[in-house]
Design a protein around this motif. Sequence first.
Motif, PDB file in Angstrom:
ATOM      1  N   TYR A  65       0.845  -1.189   0.000  1.00  0.00           N
ATOM      2  CA  TYR A  65       0.000   0.000   0.000  1.00  0.00           C
ATOM      3  C   TYR A  65       0.884   1.245   0.000  1.00  0.00           C
ATOM      4  O   TYR A  65       2.033   1.218   0.447  1.00  0.00           O
ATOM      5  N   THR A  67       0.755   5.531   1.093  1.00  0.00           N
ATOM      6  CA  THR A  67       0.049   6.564   1.831  1.00  0.00           C
ATOM      7  C   THR A  67       1.014   7.690   2.155  1.00  0.00           C
ATOM      8  O   THR A  67       2.236   7.493   2.165  1.00  0.00           O
ATOM      9  N   ASP A  79      -3.716   3.487  -0.715  1.00  0.00           N
ATOM     10  CA  ASP A  79      -3.928   2.932  -2.055  1.00  0.00           C
ATOM     11  C   ASP A  79      -3.213   1.591  -2.159  1.00  0.00           C
ATOM     12  O   ASP A  79      -2.031   1.477  -1.817  1.00  0.00           O
ATOM     13  N   VAL A  81      -1.355  -0.916  -4.290  1.00  0.00           N
ATOM     14  CA  VAL A  81      -0.624  -0.873  -5.565  1.00  0.00           C
ATOM     15  C   VAL A  81      -0.192  -2.260  -6.031  1.00  0.00           C
ATOM     16  O   VAL A  81       0.058  -2.458  -7.218  1.00  0.00           O
ATOM     17  N   SER A 100      -0.059   6.108  -8.140  1.00  0.00           N
ATOM     18  CA  SER A 100      -0.617   7.458  -8.184  1.00  0.00           C
ATOM     19  C   SER A 100       0.134   8.348  -7.191  1.00  0.00           C
ATOM     20  O   SER A 100       0.328   7.967  -6.035  1.00  0.00           O
TER      21      SER A 100
END
Length: 331
Positions: A65, A67, A79, A81, A100
């Motif tokens: 993830y 952050t 998020d 990934v 992102s």
Amino acid sequence: MLSRSSFTSLVVGVFAVYVAHTCWVMYGIVYTRPCPIKSDGAAGAAGGCVWPYLARRPKLQLSVYTTTRSSIGAERNIDLVLNVEDFDIESKFERTVNVSVPKKTRNNGTLYAFVFLHHAGILPWHDDKQVHIVSPLTTYMVPKPEEINLLTGESATQQIEAEKQTNALDEPVSHWRSRLTLNVMVEDFVFDGSSLPADVHRYMKMVQLGKTVHYLPILFIDQLSNRVKDLMVINRSTTELPLTVSYDKISLGKLRFSIHMQDAVYSLQQFGFSEKDADEVKGIFVDTNLYFLALTFFVAAFHLLFDFLAFKNDISFWKKKRSMIGMSTKA
């Protein structure tokens, strides 16, 4: 007063002790004393044993993830990934994903990667036997200026503009770490609970299962593989950046050695070494075979000893010289 032979013997003896001590320290890093096991499989009397949870062969899942926060408590503002179901700790892989980039990160903020190793089919924060590790995906560094060819016949105005652009690059900006290297210690090693290695202990999470204590899988991020050549400047217009996630298993000895090397590089950075200076130190351990590196150490050590003995002999020669008969003026 010591004679020449006794002084030489003393120097050689000190050198031998130094080399032996260095070998003993390196041996202590790569070798860990296992917990004594009785013939019936029970733990020894010295404080009990800590058993590997991986010996139960659980079905695991790897989740990565991102952050902007350095700690997370639930599934909010993060998020996903990368998600590797049926994760096999024995099989290496490398995958590239697009991440992102939040607006906060584009404005020189930090983005963190949270890597979870947990039971398959369960969210990490619902699994009490999950292990995780955090690593920043961004770093601050002065960007490398573009090379300017002064032989192309540029006008004075163009050269002044180029100099202004170069001076504007003197301030550090956020860079993207495009590689994330993961390792899991795969050895079914039984630790002695009374003498756990301090370097590995901080990466261990232990649970009580029945009457025995188990340590969960040891997850490790190889920071030595984060090189300056893989960094990318983060622009305010950047919305996505590639991230290459690679995984490989690691032995206990290599894990302890890597932890010590990473701590050494971190100490250099605390003393003021820049990212580029630390990268040169990383290259010594990443780009060079460890056996060749050890051979280089011994050759350099013996070269230093022979240089010292040769210098000592030169001093003794000139000290005993009472005249310049037979010597040239250059000598």
